[in-house]
Design an enzyme around this catalytic site. Structure first.
Site, PDB file in Angstrom:
ATOM      1  N   GLY A   1      33.780  36.052  61.360  1.00  0.00           N
ATOM      2  CA  GLY A   1      34.791  35.083  60.973  1.00  0.00           C
ATOM      3  C   GLY A   1      34.399  33.700  61.442  1.00  0.00           C
TER       4      GLY A   1
ATOM      5  N   GLY B   1      38.009  26.548  63.227  1.00  0.00           N
ATOM      6  CA  GLY B   1      37.733  25.165  63.569  1.00  0.00           C
ATOM      7  C   GLY B   1      36.942  24.997  64.844  1.00  0.00           C
TER       8      GLY B   1
ATOM      9  CG  ASP C   1      43.975  27.813  65.971  1.00  0.00           C
ATOM     10  OD1 ASP C   1      44.804  27.548  65.074  1.00  0.00           O
ATOM     11  OD2 ASP C   1      42.781  28.060  65.742  1.00  0.00           O
TER      12      ASP C   1
END
Length: 822
Positions: A518, A521, A634
């Site tokens: 994966g 950011g 996040d």
């Protein structure tokens, strides 16, 4: 007229209850059936199977193959399934002919067979619900707020729930299992999944999926392996909205008649079907077209729709079996046997290894099989074009790789395609006319201890390996000392650090960062292996952290341990390289499960609820139980990982933000992901409540089965939180619940309570949001949700501020990139 039809249906159903041999195709709610040998419409067949008929639509001729719904069991009759099946029936003799044993074309509870005295209920609120004899829920149609009037089985085999206006509310045709009957459609992306075998009806590995361009047969592995394809052509372009209809022996797609073509010859053009016909994906991978003989009552195979050789099917001879002249042989090497037949009496089961494979590279050995072909050559471009030796090395370093098939170009071993296999199915021995014969297979096998160190050759080899290990060790020691010298000042001040890796060690452990799991950011995550353990290595993009800050934060995060936080195993701070090593989570991230992607089975409510609790407990620990408060910044489904038992763990919290306990707020530049950002990010003064807001968004996504920001939707449906605000004000929250959630009616109260908790977490004013410890108490039912909530979750005032796209990169950002349109 509608009332009159309903009256007739009710009247006819009352006869079906009281008349021993009277069949009916319709039943009116409420009704219940108990699976019992005393049921009036029971038939035993010569093959040992039994049907207990609840609904029957007799052939219009008054006799012949007919569709029925009821309880079915195969020999030996130990458990039952609620199924739709084809039987040979007659109203004239008020009985059933044993022309052919029942042909099952749909099953509700393939993964959960039921026992005697199980109950099937038809109610206006829930539609059909199936409970086992112990009362446990096995399956339900669940129809939401619709009211069910009755159910019927059509003459084409469709089981339909209808309302008072005779409109269809639910139908079995929309939920195919392994078969299609005449007139039934298969939408783009839908699957037919075969059963495991004739005595195990759970979903097997073989599935058929309709994609743009045709039907594709896969065997499920990681990644799936393509074994068969039927191209469908017409004068119209085909896109993702493709729809196939199996009708009158032909296939229709997008309302245009299709035939199967191969080498300009029409292979399949079925005659008009006067009798029942259907197509089924069988457990052996064959896609067969079946039809009934109206005279004999026998069901016959009309043709095999995949035009490939029997040896070219993935499960023709199980795992590792080699199909040679219609017989199964096991791989044999020059140094001895490494495999045996799994069952001498059942060669179709393939072969098993004498010594189970492990991840110990030092004990691996290649078993070379020349002149074999393998079925998975569907997309050459998807596989690496490298030399043969590199192909083998890449597999050797990957614990999950069991074998590679190398296909040569022009007989050149330095140029070809490398096909790594995480699961090895059947091979086919060399055939002069077969495609892809110019290939070899390299099977990874385990060397038994008795084969190691027995002769002078092995002894010298072992000595050479020792010398190599010594040289590598010297090199690593030198590199380690260089690193230690660079970092000596702060390493001495940071006892209890997690394992420190060199960049080269992690580069080798991840096979040069080739298998990406994966990307976000902050960096990309790669799968690797270290000391026989699978690991996940995150390579950070940003190098703004000074080495002292980086190591101090690693020490802090490495010292915290919680069952709902992904464990930080190690790190790398090598020059400009910053890497974090985490435990590997085999079920991946939550986003792959809650959006029903890749054809995955939707998670049921107990699992979804457990995931929500797990995430809440992980965040509560970060916010309130650590020496320094850790704010994640996040929280999103991609950063919530699932283990083999679907226990959830929060990941990527390692370098978020450490806040001293005495500070109530912290000023920082925006970090996070659009769609999950709290509104106070517009001021840059934030608290741990930004995580609470993001957690609220994640809850809503779990409940609704879709992303908060979904640009594939129409503009008015693009932002889920805006829809939530509208539905909350109109008291229609229940409409948002994921339609794939089959057991909603059982847990409706709990689900709506969690929805209200999510809205509490989404309060625009951060001071009105609950702490994570309060969230945990609500989920544990120790507290109630706040009742005076503000349902204005979005703002109508457009705002701009200086924020970051990736972490800490300045950019101008509209307010709409926070949680969505405002």
């Amino acid at each position: 007229m509608t009332s009159f039809l309903a009256f007739l249906a009710l009247l006819s159903f009352s006869f079906s209850v009281n008349a021993l041999y009277f069949y009916n195709s319709t039943a009116i709610s409420p009704t219940s059936w108990i699976n019992s040998a005393s049921m009036p419409h029971t038939a035993d067949y010569s093959d040992g199977s039994t049907v207990r008929i609840l609904l029957l639509n007799v052939n219009p001729a008054g006799y012949g193959p007919s569709f029925a719904a009821g309880f079915y069991c195969f020999a030996p009759c130990n458990s039952f399934f609620f199924s739709i099946f084809i039987i040979y029936a007659t109203e004239i003799n008020e009985g059933i002919w044993d022309g052919s044993h029942p042909q099952v074309i749909w099953t509700a509870n393939r993964s959960h067979p039921i026992s005697e005295n199980a109950t099937l209920q038809l109610t206006s609120e829930s539609g059909l619900t199936l409970h086992d004899s112990d009362g446990s829920l096995v399956w339900t149609t669940y129809v939401g707020k619709s009211s069910v009037t009755g159910i019927y089985i059509s003459g084409s085999g469709n089981l339909v729930l209808f309302d008072i206006n005779n409109y269809s509310i639910w139908q079995s045709w929309e939920h195919p299992t392994d078969s299609l009957v005449m007139g039934q459609s298969l939408a783009g992306g839908q699957r037919l999944t075969a059963i495991s075998n004739s005595t195990n009806w759970t979903e097997g590995k073989v599935y058929l999926i309709l994609l743009a361009g045709g039907l594709f047969g896969f065997v499920n592995s990681d990644p799936p392996q393509l074994y068969g394809q039927i191209s469908l052509y017409s004068n119209k372009s085909v896109d993702k909205s493709v729809l196939m209809i199996f009708e009158n022996g032909s296939l229709y797609m997008n309302s245009s008649l299709f035939y199967f073509y191969h080498d300009s010859e029409i292979l399949i053009k079925l005659q008009y079907a006067t009798n029942i016909q259907y197509m089924r994906l069988d457990s052996d991978g064959h896609l067969r077209h079946y039809g009934y003989d109206s005279l004999s009552g026998q069901c016959n195979i009309l043709q095999d729709l995949f035009t490939i050789d029997n040896c070219s099917y993935p499960t023709s001879y199980g795992n590792y079996g080699i199909c040679k002249n219609g017989q199964c042989i096991c791989p044999v090497g020059t140094s001895g046997n490494y495999f045996k037949m799994a069952d001498d009496q059942q060669p179709e089961l393939g072969c098993s290894a004498l010594t189970p494979i492990t991840c110990d590279v030092n004990n691996h050995h290649w078993l070379t099989i020349n002149n074999v072909s393998y079925f998975n050559y569907g997309d050459d471009a998807a596989f690496s074009r490298i030399d043969e030796e590199s192909c083998k090395i890449s597999c050797l370093r990957n614990c999950s790789c069991k074998a590679v098939v190398y296909r040569y170009f022009n007989g050149d071993s330095s140029d070809g395609r490398c096909f790594p296999l995480s699961e090895v199915f059947s091979f086919e021995n060399y055939q002069p006319e077969a495609p892809y014969t110019n290939s070899s297979a390299y099977i990874k096998v385990q060397v038994s201890p008795s084969r190691v160190g027995l002769g002078p050759i092995l002894g010298s080899t072992f000595g050479a390996l020792l010398l190599l290990v010594a040289l590598v060790s010297i090199y690593l020691v030198c590199m380690s000392r260089i690193n230690e010298a660079q970092d000596k000042d702060f390493i001495e001040q940071l006892p209890g650090m997690p394992t420190r890796f060199s960049f080269e060690e992690l580069r080798m452990a991840t096979e040069h960062f080739t298998k990406k799991l994966g990307e976000g950011g902050f960096g990309a995550v790669f799968e690797g292996s270290w000391d026989n353990e699978r690991i996940a290595v995150k390579r950070l993009y940003s190098i703004e952290h000074g080495k002292n800050d980086f190591l101090a934060e690693v020490k802090t995060i490495g010292s915290i341990h919680h069952i709902n936080l992904v464990r930080l195993m190690g790190f790398c701070a090598d020059k400009l390289n910053r890497l974090l090593v985490y435990e590997y989570m085999c079920n991946g991230s939550l986003d792959k499960w809650i959006y029903c992607s890749e054809g995955r089975v939707p998670l049921d409510w107990p699992i979804r609820f457990k995931i929500i609790i797990d995430v809440a407990k992980g965040l509560c620990y970060l916010h309130e139980d650590c020496r320094q408060k850790i704010v994640h910044f996040d929280i999103k489904p991609e950063n919530i990982l699932l283990d083999e038992m679907f226990h959830a763990k929060v990941s990527d919290f390692g370098l978020s933000k450490l806040i001293d306990r005495e500070k109530s707020r912290v000023m920082t530049r925006m970090r996070g992901t659009p769609g999950y950002l709290a509104p106070e990010w517009l001021t840059a003064m934030v608290t741990e409540k930004v995580d609470v807001y993001s957690f609220g968004v994640v809850i809503v996504e779990i409940l609704c089965g879709r992303r908060n920001l979904d640009y594939a939707q129409t503009e008015e449906n693009r932002h889920l939180i805006t829809i939530l605000e509208q539905k909350s004000k109109s008291n229609e929250l229940f409409d948002l619940i994921d339609k794939n959630l089959a057991d909603v009616e059982i847990y409706e109260e709990e689900i709506m309570n969690v929805m209200k908790l999510a809205m509490w977490c989404l309060q625009w004013d951060s001071s009105r949001r609950p702490s994570m410890s309060v969230v945990v108490k609500v989920l544990d039912k120790a507290m109630e949700v706040e009742t005076s909530l503000d349902y204005n979750f979005v703002s109508s005032i457009p705002m701009m501020t200086s924020v970051v796209g990736k972490e800490d990169q300045s950019a101008s950002l509209l307010a709409s990139t926070l949680s969505g349109p405002r």
